[in-house]
Structures are given as structure tokens and as C-alpha cells.
Design a protein around this motif. Sequence first.
Motif, PDB file in Angstrom:
ATOM      1  N   HIS A  80       0.857  -1.195   0.000  1.00  0.00           N
ATOM      2  CA  HIS A  80       0.000   0.000   0.000  1.00  0.00           C
ATOM      3  C   HIS A  80       0.890   1.241   0.000  1.00  0.00           C
ATOM      4  CE1 HIS A  80      -2.946   2.954   1.156  1.00  0.00           C
ATOM      5  NE2 HIS A  80      -3.912   2.045   1.009  1.00  0.00           N
ATOM      6  N   PRO A  81       0.683   2.183  -0.946  1.00  0.00           N
ATOM      7  CA  PRO A  81       1.587   3.332  -1.046  1.00  0.00           C
ATOM      8  C   PRO A  81       1.511   4.314   0.118  1.00  0.00           C
ATOM      9  CG  PRO A  81      -0.200   3.521  -2.634  1.00  0.00           C
ATOM     10  CD  PRO A  81      -0.324   2.176  -1.994  1.00  0.00           C
ATOM     11  N   ARG A  82       0.404   4.349   0.842  1.00  0.00           N
ATOM     12  CA  ARG A  82       0.286   5.271   1.983  1.00  0.00           C
ATOM     13  C   ARG A  82       0.775   4.646   3.277  1.00  0.00           C
ATOM     14  NH1 ARG A  82      -3.511   5.756   5.783  1.00  0.00           N
ATOM     15  NH2 ARG A  82      -4.968   4.430   4.653  1.00  0.00           N
ATOM     16  N   THR A  83       0.387   3.394   3.522  1.00  0.00           N
ATOM     17  CA  THR A  83       0.695   2.763   4.801  1.00  0.00           C
ATOM     18  C   THR A  83       1.951   1.901   4.774  1.00  0.00           C
ATOM     19  OG1 THR A  83      -0.601   0.770   4.333  1.00  0.00           O
ATOM     20  CG2 THR A  83      -1.779   2.662   5.319  1.00  0.00           C
ATOM     21  N   GLY A  84       2.346   1.443   3.603  1.00  0.00           N
ATOM     22  CA  GLY A  84       3.470   0.528   3.492  1.00  0.00           C
ATOM     23  C   GLY A  84       3.128  -0.906   3.860  1.00  0.00           C
ATOM     24  N   ALA A  85       1.852  -1.175   4.149  1.00  0.00           N
ATOM     25  CA  ALA A  85       1.417  -2.518   4.534  1.00  0.00           C
ATOM     26  C   ALA A  85       1.318  -3.429   3.305  1.00  0.00           C
ATOM     27  CB  ALA A  85       0.058  -2.447   5.227  1.00  0.00           C
ATOM     28  N   ALA A  86       1.612  -4.705   3.520  1.00  0.00           N
ATOM     29  CA  ALA A  86       1.425  -5.703   2.477  1.00  0.00           C
ATOM     30  C   ALA A  86      -0.068  -6.006   2.381  1.00  0.00           C
ATOM     31  CB  ALA A  86       2.211  -6.960   2.800  1.00  0.00           C
ATOM     32  N   VAL A  87      -0.643  -5.867   1.193  1.00  0.00           N
ATOM     33  CA  VAL A  87      -2.077  -6.080   0.994  1.00  0.00           C
ATOM     34  C   VAL A  87      -2.293  -6.924  -0.261  1.00  0.00           C
ATOM     35  CG1 VAL A  87      -2.760  -3.928   2.133  1.00  0.00           C
ATOM     36  CG2 VAL A  87      -2.332  -3.932  -0.326  1.00  0.00           C
ATOM     37  N   THR A  88      -3.503  -7.413  -0.399  1.00  0.00           N
ATOM     38  CA  THR A  88      -3.923  -8.070  -1.629  1.00  0.00           C
ATOM     39  C   THR A  88      -4.757  -7.072  -2.405  1.00  0.00           C
ATOM     40  OG1 THR A  88      -3.950 -10.225  -0.536  1.00  0.00           O
ATOM     41  CG2 THR A  88      -5.190 -10.033  -2.585  1.00  0.00           C
TER      42      THR A  88
END
Length: 117
Positions: A80-88
Amino acid sequence: MAQWPASLPAPALNTLRETPPNNSIASQMDKGPAKVRRRTTANVRPISFIMKCTPDQIATLDDFYDNTTFSGSVDFDYTHPRTGAAVTARFKPETPPTWDEQEGVLYNATIELEILP
């Protein structure tokens, strides 16, 4: 699962748009205010952005969309470009990536994704 290509650039500054999931539904009552309730416990989160790409990066994006995600029908791992979290994520249905030439050697690629629950 497919992985977003690492060679693609980050979203251009000030182009990231994100919308919280629309998870409520309103029912009109005979009298008084509408009754509002949660529709689901999970829903997609739309995001869109523009990337400034070279011709090689456009070729990578085109190949990723057409061949890796089968025209956007397959989910992929994404940061995710805002949070840096790995997402699907997946490409927003019926909204393939688009690009237009800018400044001769750069392209503006417009991307619309859905972050999956």
C-alpha cells in the motif's frame, strides 16, 4: 500469487486518491429519519494514482496487466503506497490502466486498484 512489479515507480506526488469502503446501507422508514446499518464486515477500498513511467516501465505494466493478472482478473500482492502494509489488490474491474505520453520520454500511467479485505 502474483506480485506487483518492483521495477514500477511509486505513485507521483499528490496523485494518490483513496476512498474508505462504502459499508453502510440506509432504509427509508414510514416516518422519521432513515435507518442506517452496516452492510458487510469487509469491503474493497478503492485507490487510484498516477505513476510517471519510462517506455520500459510501460511495457512492464502492460505485460503485468495482460499476462500476469489476465487482464485484471487475478489478485496480486501489493505494498500500500500510503501505509506501506502488504495487501492483496486487484485492478478495478472494467478500468484497465491507461497511459499517455508526457515530455517525450515519460508517460503518465493512471492506475485504479481495489484493496481487498
